[in-house]
Scaffold this motif. Sequence first.
Motif, PDB file in Angstrom:
ATOM      1  N   ARG A 584      -6.712  -1.019   0.332  1.00 20.36           N
ATOM      2  CA  ARG A 584      -4.996   0.130  -0.081  1.00 20.36           C
ATOM      3  C   ARG A 584      -4.715   0.279   0.863  1.00 20.36           C
ATOM      4  N   ASP A 585      -5.408   0.881   2.005  1.00 19.32           N
ATOM      5  CA  ASP A 585      -4.732   1.167   2.981  1.00 19.32           C
ATOM      6  C   ASP A 585      -4.421   0.849   3.903  1.00 19.32           C
ATOM      7  N   TYR A 588      -0.521  -0.017   2.768  1.00 19.75           N
ATOM      8  CA  TYR A 588       0.683   0.334   2.929  1.00 19.75           C
ATOM      9  C   TYR A 588       0.649   1.024   4.272  1.00 19.75           C
ATOM     10  N   THR A 600      -0.793  -4.103  10.933  1.00 18.51           N
ATOM     11  CA  THR A 600      -0.745  -4.780   9.182  1.00 18.51           C
ATOM     12  C   THR A 600      -1.326  -6.395   9.567  1.00 18.51           C
ATOM     13  N   GLU A 700      -0.210  -6.790  -6.136  1.00 20.28           N
ATOM     14  CA  GLU A 700      -0.583  -5.714  -4.719  1.00 20.28           C
ATOM     15  C   GLU A 700      -0.294  -6.501  -3.164  1.00 20.28           C
ATOM     16  N   ALA A 704       3.099  -5.538  -1.703  1.00 21.57           N
ATOM     17  CA  ALA A 704       2.239  -3.947  -0.656  1.00 21.57           C
ATOM     18  C   ALA A 704       3.116  -3.163  -1.000  1.00 21.57           C
ATOM     19  N   ARG A 705       3.310  -2.634  -2.641  1.00 21.86           N
ATOM     20  CA  ARG A 705       3.637  -1.622  -3.040  1.00 21.86           C
ATOM     21  C   ARG A 705       2.751  -1.079  -3.978  1.00 21.86           C
ATOM     22  N   PRO A 706       2.536  -0.077  -4.827  1.00 15.95           N
ATOM     23  CA  PRO A 706       1.758   0.378  -6.212  1.00 15.95           C
ATOM     24  C   PRO A 706       1.810  -0.034  -7.242  1.00 15.95           C
ATOM     25  N   ASN A 709       5.021   2.547 -10.291  1.00 14.15           N
ATOM     26  CA  ASN A 709       5.480   3.602  -9.403  1.00 14.15           C
ATOM     27  C   ASN A 709       6.684   4.057 -10.329  1.00 14.15           C
ATOM     28  N   ASP A 737       6.137  -7.841   0.110  1.00 10.62           N
ATOM     29  CA  ASP A 737       5.788  -7.075   1.729  1.00 10.62           C
ATOM     30  C   ASP A 737       7.229  -7.507   2.736  1.00 10.62           C
TER      31      ASP A 737
END
Length: 818
Positions: A584-585, A588, A600, A700, A704-706, A709, A737
């Motif tokens: 996850r880190d 984002y 990235t 995801e 690259a987004r929750p 949201n 992304d």
Amino acid sequence: MGEERYRHLLLLLIVSLFFIKTHSSFTPSDNYLINCGSSAETKLPDGRTFKSDQQSVSFLQTEEDIKTSVDTIPVSDTLPLYLTARIFPGKATYSFYISRPGRHWIRLHFYPLPHPLYNLTDSVFSVTTDTTVLLHDFSATNPSSVVFKEYLVYASEKLSLYFKPHKGSIAFINAVEIISVPDELVPDSASSVPQSPDFKGLSSFSLQVSHRLNIGGDQVSSKIDPLSRTWLSDKPYNSFPEGTRNVTVDPKTITYPEGGATELIAPNPVYASAAEMADAQTSEPNFNLSWSVSVDSGHDYFIRLHFCDVVSKSLNELVFNVFINKFIAISGLDLSTKTNALGTAYYADFVLNASAITNGSILVQVEIMKLNNAAGSLDGLFGVDGKYRGPSIGMSSKKLAIAGIGFVMGLTAFFGVVVLLVRWQRRPKDWQKQNSFSSWLLPLHAGHSSFMSSKGGSTTSRKMSIFGSKKSKSNGFSSFFSNQGLGRYFPFTELQTATQNFDEKSVIGVGGFGKVYIGEIDGGTQVAIKRGNQSSEQGINEFQTEIQMLSKLRHRHLVSLIGFCDENKEMILVYEYMSNGPLRDHLYGSKENDPNPIPTLSWKQRLEICIGSARGLHYLHTGAAQGIIHRDVKTTNILLDENLVAKVSDFGLSKDAPMEQGHVSTAVKGSFGYLDPEYFRRQQLTDKSDVYSFGVVLFEVLCARPVINPQLPREQVNLAEYAMNLHRKGKLETIIDPKIVGTISKGSLRKFVEAAEKCLAEYGVDRPGMGDVLWNLEYALQLQEASAQVDLSEDESTMNIQVDFSGEEMQSPPHPLL
């Protein structure tokens, strides 16, 4: 042990809502106050003025103009709003234009007034918005009392209320309030009870206010509350009045901390009243105070607890525990460490998991918020289209009561009992020694034979270690694993040394089980040390499960368990260290001005990580002696080593899968946004539940987004649903992304999205196995690598031909199961 030392005090616990700057006023952007059926404006004692719906006819759409009114009703202290009503023999709609999107109060007032042609006490009707059922087959049959319903829903552009009478019946309404509330009104997360990873995505739910109590004080009227809320006296709900003594201080002495509770959370008089434990006729010094309220089944409950120390003479005098249904919610809370002052407001938020509910009542001193269930309903199991959205009709009533436990928005959630037991006590001088792991194993856990035992038939319980006797230095697990050779047992002192006595600077992560530290053992080998939260009874189960599962698993793409420690009432697990942390880190990116920015991930790297994760899950499902279902697949549980090799972690919720049955019947657990809807509905866990969660992970990784949201427009809140809708419209590229969107070959993207979409099929039988998912991802990687090797021409047509060739003509890789 003097009386003063064991004097028990219960400070204020109230549920309220919402936070704005202290002493600031809130002016709602939308403020519709409608007195239905009235011919003139109506002014209330709290200063608010309700307009007539005849004067505001643009709000109401109905084929009939039927009203009724009286001069008085046989209900004491009632508002003038209940002297008039609007009656609907057919469907009717109130529509309100919303000037600013956000949460809004919906407050509905009902009283069955007399009418010469219509009997309002026999009325049966439903009230819905476009997305949420507020009332289903509702009746107000009692002419001796009024009915007031209060909701919080999200609205943008327009909010409509639909009144739908039951066939042959009528609907009616006395007054309607539509009022916008601050954006910060409902938090996005709250602590889960029983303890597990924090509940996320709360702001995407609709809420109904069930109870709002002023503990230790009288009713607080809407005239005093800045958000026009009424706080009821707790007296009718106090389950132990003989052990309670009320305490009240001057409301002007209450202070609000910077960045914490404010007057909009609760007005001063609410925080200024409290309940103190009286000198009850009992020989047990640790008896509890409790408040009981009734709740509906079929819903999780949001609970906000409010505290204010209005009884202590100095700081650091009180330490207390809070229990909800015998599960610890707060352990060893000292308000002094939170507020640094007496008489200062403080609050904490919780979501009660339905699996902890047993009897249809909640023993709390809070305002309780009910969440909409799978049908989008706050009243029953019928959707806004009138269709039944609950379990199949053929299910027994017992099954209906337990089906579909969980949190996920848009899925069925069933509720029951909440018990909140709050104990205050003077801090003993040796409190640090007493604040050990076993300190929360109180007599109320006596029903769990593995933790407590009786001696001589007395009611006094003997505290024990997690798995063995309190006298033993460690629990029974250590000898078991030593005999089986399945893991290394670490003395507690060795792990203290490895982490510099669990220095906060060594913390590399925090989860529902506890904190994770980086440490060094054996002269320099780095390890990850996960120390269990001593306040979590649920943690014991996860501790055992993690050891039992990982001790029999070894795979390149599963995080390896090195050993454990259960000495000194501790629950500690030691793993191989994954230097690049959770996936996850990396999706984002870094925070602004981060001195060590996270680079990235390229599309190829993301594919390789997904393939590695799929291999780990495929091994779990098929490679172990007995199939294992992970049950919590998400990007925070996929860790990366120094070479970005992906490894699945966190097996605390995992289950053995008896393949002959095809499923495991179990309470629903998992993470909001990743949870399989079929598992949620049926409470039957299968390996296809992991496949669904992995499908969410794939989108995801791509976007690259929750996965949830709530700040986005409603149709975009859920990533998986939104991505699939855009894919069907041919617009998926709009949410990929932007850092990688131009680097993905057409064929690779098509195969990747195809795999993700199949994973997210509504029914498990329609989803592929992890082996098939793995095959598709490996194919997507080969398509990407082939595309990268092509010498792309500057001629656009040539480039398109080459990309299409790589997407369609390349030979498929061999299937991993062939």
